[in-house]
Design a protein around this motif. Sequence first.
Motif, PDB file in Angstrom:
ATOM      1  N   LEU A   1       0.552  -1.108   0.051  1.00  0.00           N
ATOM      2  CA  LEU A   1       0.025   0.110   0.052  1.00  0.00           C
ATOM      3  C   LEU A   1       0.845   1.272   0.167  1.00  0.00           C
ATOM      4  CD1 LEU A   1      -2.567  -1.115   2.779  1.00  0.00           C
ATOM      5  CD2 LEU A   1      -2.754  -1.186   0.363  1.00  0.00           C
TER       6      LEU A   1
ATOM      7  N   LYS B   1       0.715   4.713  -2.388  1.00  0.00           N
ATOM      8  CA  LYS B   1      -0.255   4.531  -3.252  1.00  0.00           C
ATOM      9  C   LYS B   1      -1.530   5.137  -2.461  1.00  0.00           C
ATOM     10  CE  LYS B   1       0.952   0.151  -5.118  1.00  0.00           C
ATOM     11  NZ  LYS B   1       1.117  -1.268  -5.458  1.00  0.00           N
TER      12      LYS B   1
ATOM     13  N   SER C   1      -6.752   3.515  -5.434  1.00  0.00           N
ATOM     14  CA  SER C   1      -5.774   2.777  -6.221  1.00  0.00           C
ATOM     15  C   SER C   1      -5.388   1.711  -5.998  1.00  0.00           C
ATOM     16  CB  SER C   1      -4.555   3.559  -6.695  1.00  0.00           C
ATOM     17  OG  SER C   1      -3.644   3.880  -5.778  1.00  0.00           O
ATOM     18  N   THR C   2      -5.835   1.229  -4.635  1.00  0.00           N
ATOM     19  CA  THR C   2      -5.368  -0.011  -3.980  1.00  0.00           C
ATOM     20  C   THR C   2      -6.310  -1.184  -4.017  1.00  0.00           C
ATOM     21  OG1 THR C   2      -5.761   0.612  -1.893  1.00  0.00           O
ATOM     22  CG2 THR C   2      -3.327   0.884  -2.704  1.00  0.00           C
TER      23      THR C   2
ATOM     24  N   PHE D   1      -8.745  -1.499  -1.918  1.00  0.00           N
ATOM     25  CA  PHE D   1      -8.739  -1.839  -0.571  1.00  0.00           C
ATOM     26  C   PHE D   1      -9.748  -2.606  -0.199  1.00  0.00           C
ATOM     27  CE2 PHE D   1      -8.432  -1.481   4.007  1.00  0.00           C
ATOM     28  CZ  PHE D   1      -6.982  -1.008   4.323  1.00  0.00           C
TER      29      PHE D   1
ATOM     30  N   GLN E   1      -9.077  -6.449  -1.693  1.00  0.00           N
ATOM     31  CA  GLN E   1      -7.734  -6.855  -0.956  1.00  0.00           C
ATOM     32  C   GLN E   1      -8.202  -7.454   0.202  1.00  0.00           C
ATOM     33  OE1 GLN E   1      -3.916  -6.145  -2.442  1.00  0.00           O
ATOM     34  NE2 GLN E   1      -4.369  -3.989  -2.949  1.00  0.00           N
TER      35      GLN E   1
ATOM     36  N   ASN F   1       0.786  -6.892   5.402  1.00  0.00           N
ATOM     37  CA  ASN F   1       0.760  -5.666   5.045  1.00  0.00           C
ATOM     38  C   ASN F   1       0.308  -4.661   6.323  1.00  0.00           C
ATOM     39  OD1 ASN F   1       0.650  -5.265   1.951  1.00  0.00           O
ATOM     40  ND2 ASN F   1      -0.676  -6.841   2.379  1.00  0.00           N
TER      41      ASN F   1
END
Length: 573
Positions: free
Chosen positions: A303, A306, A310-311, A313, A316, A363
Amino acid sequence: MSSMITVAISIILLILLSIFSRISHALLFSITTLTFYCLGFVSQETLLQSTVNNAVVSLIMLMVASLALERTRVLTLASRFIYKGSYHYSLFRLGFLSCVISGFLNNTAVVATLMGSIVKNRQIPASKLLIPLSYFAMLGGSLTLIGTSTNLIVNGLLISQGLPELSFFSFTPVGIALCIFVGGTIILLTRFLPTRIDTDDQNDFFIEATVLPHSKLIDKTISGNKLRSLNALFLAEIIRDEQLISPVSPCEIIQANDKLLFCGDITDLNQLKRLNGLAFFAEESGLSTQNLQQVIVRADSILVNKTLKSTHFRSQFDAAVVAIQRNGERLSGKLGEQYINAGDKLIVATGNDFIKRKNVERNFISITPAIKDEQLEPWQEALTILGFLAVLTGAALHIFSLFSGLLFFIIALLMSNILDGATIRRRFPFGIWVIVSCSLCIATVFVKSGLANYLSQQLMQHIGHYSPIVALAIIIIITMFITEVITNNAAAALVLPIAIATAQNLDVSTLPFIMAVAYGASGSFISPYGYQTNLMVMNAGNYRFSDFIKIGWGVSIAYFVVIWLFTPLIFPF
């Protein structure tokens, strides 16, 4: 010679990319190892052996076993004995407890548990205790073979090179000296730590809410909607038709689809929920804000650098961000367009699958679990604690190997339902396994290519007329520097071959150089990004980078001096 140059260039690139890029360390080490494999520098057999190396597998099993220990009340009960008497007496108790416990348990779990107690206490500001907690936990890791992953990796490297392995308590004498003298230095230097009271730090969270078309707030002023009288929350900005309104006047009239950007205490989020017609950023992703969790973004997270949008989130992690905190920095603009930094604290609304996602642990560092594990039954807690003590005792007395003891212990945990397969899969330290396995391969290539010996010879040309104690000092400094800028395991893997070659060229015992590398690789006091416990306490204590430098440089000097003086006394040349 060409192979040595190729290896040197590859390792330099690995170090530079680890420092200056946001590519995950696991990926960088994997690419470097794959490059060596394709070039024929490392064989398939060596690659496989590194993956299932006894020390590597023992490290992974130890981390799995610690998941069960986290469910016991050992750390919770220990935290109750910290806050008694004066600040320095409480600090001493904190240091003693965290050092001793970190010698046998995962220091990340130790810091996570004690950190929660420190943040909640009202006797001493958390900012006066959290950096010392991280440092004490690192010192405790130097006490035993299993105190930190670095010690196990050094032992694994020795075994792979055909050298005698280290015993469970080989690290203890110098480790005790580190805990006493460096711990004392930490206590003395705490005068340079900031005193930040919670009420001064509540403006750090950044929260976005959208005014829905049916909201009763529409066509009324800020003051008319009582948005200026919220407790511990402040309306900092309004975004209307992509235009930023800041500062916000009390006479500003709310319009439909306005994005209201608040700063404040996330614990008072309910007062925003009571306002008619507001939707939070997380709710726009289809998640309720009933189940909230605090996480810290890891330094090697995908992440970093970014934006939230755009991730992807939600897809994911099955979670959405409610608020962001960044070390006292006031954020501006839409929440979804904020660039994520390492060390950011996120308040996330979690879905049902969040707890099952494997990438969550890779993460984030979790501060508060989304779903708390059920409390163990008394017999399960007794089995966990006594079983772990039996494993440590048996391994220390050489009744059985650490590998064998942990294997049977984990099987017992599974059979007694203390651990289950889902928990192990979710929290399996895959990234650490990759980095450590690849580090062993890279260290093997480092030695076989002749690069380690060449660097040692170059070192000897400059210090050849000095005593081994000077060479030892240089090895410690190099190790501590690489630990600050990359990782502790990588530092050990890269410097250990040079240290061994240097000792051999000096015709002295390799043991003091080996131990110096192990100790040096476990000390990261200056950078909050060099060690994950530093990253954990950075946001919880609302620290800035300069706070670590103020106290860290003195601790690093003390740490170096103790290793340099005590290592040759315990392990003579």
